[in-house]
Structures are given as C-alpha cells and as structure tokens.
Design an enzyme around this catalytic site. Structure first.
Site, PDB file in Angstrom:
ATOM      1  N   HIS A 133     -18.708 -62.472  26.206  1.00 29.05           N
ATOM      2  CA  HIS A 133     -17.430 -63.318  25.410  1.00 29.05           C
ATOM      3  C   HIS A 133     -16.677 -62.294  24.871  1.00 29.05           C
ATOM      4  O   HIS A 133     -15.262 -62.230  25.174  1.00 29.05           O
ATOM      5  CB  HIS A 133     -18.039 -64.158  24.333  1.00 29.05           C
ATOM      6  CG  HIS A 133     -18.409 -65.419  24.753  1.00 29.05           C
ATOM      7  ND1 HIS A 133     -18.027 -66.052  25.708  1.00 29.05           N
ATOM      8  CD2 HIS A 133     -19.590 -65.968  24.241  1.00 29.05           C
ATOM      9  CE1 HIS A 133     -18.918 -67.349  25.826  1.00 29.05           C
ATOM     10  NE2 HIS A 133     -19.827 -67.294  24.933  1.00 29.05           N
ATOM     11  N   SER A 146     -22.999 -63.068  23.946  1.00 34.68           N
ATOM     12  CA  SER A 146     -21.921 -62.837  23.177  1.00 34.68           C
ATOM     13  C   SER A 146     -21.021 -61.662  23.507  1.00 34.68           C
ATOM     14  O   SER A 146     -19.842 -61.491  23.335  1.00 34.68           O
ATOM     15  CB  SER A 146     -22.108 -62.943  21.822  1.00 34.68           C
ATOM     16  OG  SER A 146     -22.887 -64.064  21.272  1.00 34.68           O
ATOM     17  N   CYS A 189     -30.821 -60.182  17.682  1.00 36.81           N
ATOM     18  CA  CYS A 189     -29.905 -61.440  18.015  1.00 36.81           C
ATOM     19  C   CYS A 189     -30.589 -62.531  18.601  1.00 36.81           C
ATOM     20  O   CYS A 189     -30.915 -63.490  17.832  1.00 36.81           O
ATOM     21  CB  CYS A 189     -28.757 -60.941  18.781  1.00 36.81           C
ATOM     22  SG  CYS A 189     -27.675 -62.413  19.041  1.00 36.81           S
ATOM     23  N   HIS A 238     -24.820 -55.455  20.069  1.00 38.63           N
ATOM     24  CA  HIS A 238     -25.246 -56.095  18.910  1.00 38.63           C
ATOM     25  C   HIS A 238     -26.658 -56.287  18.448  1.00 38.63           C
ATOM     26  O   HIS A 238     -27.129 -56.966  17.501  1.00 38.63           O
ATOM     27  CB  HIS A 238     -24.441 -57.294  18.301  1.00 38.63           C
ATOM     28  CG  HIS A 238     -24.543 -58.437  19.256  1.00 38.63           C
ATOM     29  ND1 HIS A 238     -23.842 -58.498  20.482  1.00 38.63           N
ATOM     30  CD2 HIS A 238     -25.323 -59.561  19.268  1.00 38.63           C
ATOM     31  CE1 HIS A 238     -24.321 -59.713  21.219  1.00 38.63           C
ATOM     32  NE2 HIS A 238     -25.166 -60.136  20.240  1.00 38.63           N
ATOM     33  N   CYS A 279     -26.501 -59.770  25.465  1.00 39.42           N
ATOM     34  CA  CYS A 279     -26.462 -61.061  25.106  1.00 39.42           C
ATOM     35  C   CYS A 279     -25.050 -61.731  25.602  1.00 39.42           C
ATOM     36  O   CYS A 279     -24.133 -60.945  25.824  1.00 39.42           O
ATOM     37  CB  CYS A 279     -26.564 -61.160  23.719  1.00 39.42           C
ATOM     38  SG  CYS A 279     -26.146 -62.547  22.895  1.00 39.42           S
TER      39      CYS A 279
HETATM   40  P1  PAD Z   1     -27.231 -66.825  28.668  1.00 37.82           P
HETATM   41  O1  PAD Z   1     -26.259 -66.396  29.746  1.00 37.82           O
HETATM   42  O2  PAD Z   1     -28.521 -65.690  28.895  1.00 37.82           O
HETATM   43  O3  PAD Z   1     -27.921 -68.123  29.038  1.00 37.82           O
HETATM   44  C1  PAD Z   1     -27.178 -69.351  29.231  1.00 37.82           C
HETATM   45  C2  PAD Z   1     -27.931 -70.338  30.100  1.00 37.82           C
HETATM   46  O4  PAD Z   1     -27.137 -71.353  30.214  1.00 37.82           O
HETATM   47  C3  PAD Z   1     -28.465 -69.675  31.387  1.00 37.82           C
HETATM   48  O5  PAD Z   1     -29.536 -69.840  31.411  1.00 37.82           O
HETATM   49  C4  PAD Z   1     -27.540 -70.485  32.237  1.00 37.82           C
HETATM   50  O6  PAD Z   1     -28.211 -70.779  33.439  1.00 37.82           O
HETATM   51  C5  PAD Z   1     -27.569 -71.857  31.520  1.00 37.82           C
HETATM   52  N1  PAD Z   1     -26.327 -72.581  31.964  1.00 37.82           N
HETATM   53  C6  PAD Z   1     -24.867 -72.294  32.019  1.00 37.82           C
HETATM   54  N2  PAD Z   1     -24.139 -73.375  32.170  1.00 37.82           N
HETATM   55  C7  PAD Z   1     -24.905 -74.414  32.287  1.00 37.82           C
HETATM   56  C8  PAD Z   1     -24.732 -75.638  32.539  1.00 37.82           C
HETATM   57  N3  PAD Z   1     -23.287 -76.381  32.784  1.00 37.82           N
HETATM   58  N4  PAD Z   1     -25.782 -76.644  32.280  1.00 37.82           N
HETATM   59  C9  PAD Z   1     -26.911 -76.153  32.197  1.00 37.82           C
HETATM   60  N5  PAD Z   1     -27.121 -74.952  32.321  1.00 37.82           N
HETATM   61  C10 PAD Z   1     -26.265 -74.121  32.098  1.00 37.82           C
HETATM   62  O7  PAD Z   1     -26.707 -66.765  27.236  1.00 37.82           O
HETATM   63  P2  PAD Z   1     -27.295 -66.256  25.898  1.00 37.82           P
HETATM   64  O8  PAD Z   1     -28.845 -67.242  25.889  1.00 37.82           O
HETATM   65  O9  PAD Z   1     -27.362 -64.785  25.705  1.00 37.82           O
HETATM   66  O10 PAD Z   1     -26.312 -66.946  24.909  1.00 37.82           O
HETATM   67  C11 PAD Z   1     -26.090 -68.470  25.079  1.00 37.82           C
HETATM   68  C12 PAD Z   1     -24.956 -68.556  24.058  1.00 37.82           C
HETATM   69  O11 PAD Z   1     -25.368 -68.474  22.599  1.00 37.82           O
HETATM   70  C13 PAD Z   1     -23.581 -67.937  24.257  1.00 37.82           C
HETATM   71  O12 PAD Z   1     -22.406 -68.765  24.265  1.00 37.82           O
HETATM   72  C14 PAD Z   1     -23.767 -66.813  23.185  1.00 37.82           C
HETATM   73  O13 PAD Z   1     -22.591 -66.254  22.634  1.00 37.82           O
HETATM   74  C15 PAD Z   1     -24.264 -67.904  22.136  1.00 37.82           C
HETATM   75  C16 PAD Z   1     -24.857 -66.797  20.839  1.00 37.82           C
HETATM   76  N6  PAD Z   1     -24.847 -67.627  19.535  1.00 37.82           N
HETATM   77  C17 PAD Z   1     -25.172 -67.129  18.568  1.00 37.82           C
HETATM   78  C18 PAD Z   1     -25.094 -67.665  17.374  1.00 37.82           C
HETATM   79  O14 PAD Z   1     -25.456 -67.167  16.374  1.00 37.82           O
HETATM   80  N7  PAD Z   1     -24.764 -69.083  17.378  1.00 37.82           N
HETATM   81  C19 PAD Z   1     -26.070 -65.875  18.692  1.00 37.82           C
HETATM   82  C20 PAD Z   1     -26.179 -65.530  20.009  1.00 37.82           C
HETATM   83  C21 PAD Z   1     -25.686 -65.850  21.088  1.00 37.82           C
HETATM   84 ZN    ZN Z   2     -25.990 -61.841  20.601  1.00 33.54          ZN
END
Ligand code: PAD
Ligand code: ZN
Length: 380
Positions: free
Chosen positions: A45, A42, A170, A62, A40
């Site tokens: 990060h 995260s 997740c 995770h 993921c």
């Molecule tokens: P990912 O990298 O698979 O997806 C991010 C997407 O965003 C990709 O498809 C990129 O192409 C796109 N992207 C990046 N920059 C841009 C931009 N400027 N404009 C348009 N599109 C863009 O990540 P993910 O899906 O695994 O995670 C996404 C976020 O969610 C990440 O910050 C993660 O830490 C967070 C998250 N939060 C929770 C929560 O509980 N809030 C849980 C899991 C993940």
């Molecule tokens: Zn996650």
C-alpha cells in the site's frame, strides 16, 4: 554511517536498494542491526501511494527482528547484543490513548508514523545528497541497520530464530490481537477469516488457539486455503468463484458465524464479512483499504445487533502482547516458519512486493545476514 536500504522514491516505481546515510541513536532511541524483515501488504500500500500523499521518499519495512548495536541516553530496557523484534507503535505511555490503556492508538506515535519521523519529529535517514528520507512506520527495517524509538525495540526473551521472529511485530501481533482483543473469541465460537495471507493466517492460528469451534478460511488462492488448514482451519471456501459465497461460507461454518474477520482491505470483502454474520455477530476489519475506499451496509440490519469494528495492530499494548506470544512460539504452540513462502536477500524487496500484488505466496522474509538471522542451510 552508510547502510544499504530499500528506498521508495515515488509510488508506482519499483523500490531500489541503495546506500543511504543513517545517523546514530539520540536519547530514547536504539540502533539495531537488522537480521530479517517480513514483507507485509501494508508495504505494498505504501509503495503504491495508497495510504495518502507525501509519504515518500521512504525506507520501507515495519516487521522485523535484529540485534541491538547501540543505545541512546536513558535507554535501559535493552543493551548492545540483545535480540529484539520491532513494534511500529512505540507508545509514549503519557498521551490520552496510552493513559486509557489503548497503547496501540498512541497519539504521538500515530502522528510521527504518518509523517515518517521518529518520536522527536525528525529523521535519522538521508540520501547521500542530503535529501531527508522517511522512516517507514517508524521502523524502516528493509535495511541493514535502523534506528528506532526505544519502545519500538522489544526484547526477545526466548531463543526463536530471528528469520522467524521477524514476523512477530506485524502479522503475528495483529492477527492474534484481532482475535483476542479486538474480538474476544470464546470457546466454541464460529469464526470466518476472509483473506488468508500473511496476516489472515495468523488470525486462523489464533482463532484455533482461542478454542473456536469452527474456523472457516476464505481465500481465492487454493494454496492459502491449504496453509490455513494446516494452521487449524476446519474448512476452506474458494472465493475465486463469487457465486453464492455467503451461502457456501455459512454451509462450511455450520450456520451463520459469530465473527467474520476481513483481512484483505477491499470494500466487497468487508461487505461479505458483514453479510455472513448471524444476528448479534461482529465483523472485524483488519484489512487496510486504500485511502478513499468506502463501504456501504444495509442499515436495517443494525436492528439485528450486528456490528462492525476496526482493528489497528491487534488493539493492545503491542510490546506486552509480543512478549507473551514469544512464549507460545517457544513452546511450539504457535508455528511461524509455515507462513514463510520464501526467503530472499534485501535486493529481493521489489520482487516480494510484486508477489504480494499478484497474490502469490504468504510472507517473504528478507534476510540481511543469514548467520545473524539463524537461517538453516536447508532453507534456500
Ligand atoms: P496478503 O496479500 O498476504 O494477503 C491477502 C490475502 O487475501 C491473499 O491470500 C489473497 O489471496 C487474498 N485475497 C485477495 N483478494 C481476495 C478476494 N477478493 N477474495 C478472497 N481472497 C482474496 O496481505 P497481508 O496478509 O500482508 O495483509 C492483509 C491486509 O491487512 C492488508 O490490507 C494489510 O495492509 C492489512 C494489515 N492491517 C493491519 C492492521 O493493523 N489493521 C496490520 C497489518 C496488515
Ligand atoms: Zn504489516
């Protein structure tokens, strides 16, 4: 016992797969043989040191699934041989947040996850030289085996292949919960999803399942827009060209949307989620921004009753939500395999993080044991 695990020693350096020591489960803990783990953003990060200081050395991971090998005293909800998915908030049930029904915000779970320890405040993981290792978000499943808090092992009561079930704990719970619980999307609502990676694609599917009238996917990667369309997005907007983005999103949505989900973790896209909304609409921030990032909003627009809301882990009792989502998957109504762009072994952990940094593909699933994870021969 000795196990192989992906260890983050220092942010900014590649994670390395090496042998580490794992102690057996204490009371209220479970030892799980990990079958598969999803990678993921995260994890990126954490690997980049973006979520605060002192979060290393750590075994990452995770989101995953496996089979219970042993249980500590007082554990009754699972037994050796049971198939489980991980929840990285093993809520205590007793703190103020849990008692108020907000189990994803469990206070001791949050505290210990941040410290990289299990619920008793200690670690079961060590380097061979004795250096204590942190448990990544209390799960540490980029590893052959892991010890988790009992409430972090959620039994899977349907026969979903574990390499796919790995995504539940997740991406799937977060995406579905963001739509159902953080927002509360109603039939016919218009939804915009900004960022359609591993988590955003789950938001798209959940919005479609919730009966949203329009679901507009926004991403700068064309491949993600295609995946979103296959999961029920009614339109896609290419964000690689920032020109007139608000106008183009609104045109694709047939007007300003009711909901805009930000699933990237950037200040400019959080602002975009706010800007596209109709009066009274709500932006839901799922994306996690590196510590220190701030977002600014035109304050006069609060007069139009727009709002912006955070989302952690789907705003729900994760174990309960996960069990219900399993039924949807088992019924064939929520696909999982389509977001898995690649299957790799544990040694592929750093490459998978690199692909996420480049924005290439959706989920990579690290498979520790192809047979245990039930990966068919047709999957390379
Ligand atoms: P990912 O990298 O698979 O997806 C991010 C997407 O965003 C990709 O498809 C990129 O192409 C796109 N992207 C990046 N920059 C841009 C931009 N400027 N404009 C348009 N599109 C863009 O990540 P993910 O899906 O695994 O995670 C996404 C976020 O969610 C990440 O910050 C993660 O830490 C967070 C998250 N939060 C929770 C929560 O509980 N809030 C849980 C899991 C993940
Ligand atoms: Zn996650």
């Amino acid at each position: 016992m000795r196990i192989r695990a992906a260890v983050l020693h220092q942010p900014g350096t590649p994670v390395t797969v090496e042998e580490v020591e794992l102690d057996g489960p204490k009371a209220d803990e479970v030892l799980v043989r990990v079958a598969a783990a999803g990678v993921c953003h995260s994890d990126v990060h954490l690997a980049d040191g973006a979520l605060g200081p002192n979060r290393w050395p750590m075994v990452l991971g995770h989101e995953g699934a496996g089979v219970v090998e042993a249980v500590g005293e007082r554990v009754t909800h699972v037994a050796p041989g049971d198939r489980v998915a991980f929840s990285f908030v093993p809520s205590c049930g007793a703190c103020r947040a849990c008692r108020a029904g907000r189990r994803n915000l469990c206070e001791p779970a949050g505290r210990n996850a941040f410290a990289g320890r299990l619920m008793d405040g200690t670690s079961r993981l060590r380097m061979p030289d004795g250096t204590v290792l942190q448990h990544g978000l209390m799960t540490a499943c980029f590893a052959e085996r892991t010890v988790v808090a009992a409430a972090g092992a959620v039994p899977l009561d349907a026969d979903i292949p574990l390499w796919q079930a790995a995504l539940l704990g997740c991406g799937v719970v977060t995406g579905a919960g963001a739509v159902r619980n953080t927002a509360g999307v109603r039939l016919g609502d218009t939804v915009v999803v900004i960022g359609c990676g591993g988590v955003g694609l789950q938001v798209v599917a959940a919005a479609a399942l919730a009966g949203a009238g329009r679901v507009v996917a926004v991403d700068r990667d064309h491949a993600k827009l295609e995946m979103a369309s296959a999961r029920g997005a009614t339109a896609g907007v290419d964000a690689s060209d920032g020109e007139d983005l608000v106008k183009r999103i609104r045109a694709a949505a047939g007007g300003a949307p009711d909901w805009a989900f930000e699933v990237i973790g950037r200040a400019d896209t959080m602002r975009l989620a706010w800007d596209v909304l109709r009066p009274g609409g709500t932006a839901i921030v799922v994306g996690l921004a590196p510590a220190g990032v701030e977002v600014s909003l035109p304050a006069i627009e609060f007069l139009s009753e727009k709002s912006i809301k955070g989302c952690y882990y789907g705003s729900t009792d994760v174990a309960d939500e996960l069990s219900r989502l399993v039924r949807l998957v088992a019924a064939g109504r929520l696909p999982l395999a389509d977001v898995i762009s690649r299957v790799s072994d544990l040694d592929g952990a750093e490459d998978a993080l690199e692909r996420l940094r480049r924005g290439e593909g959706a989920r990579t699933v690290l498979v520790m044991d192809r047979e245990l994870a039930q990966v068919p021969d047709s999957v390379p």
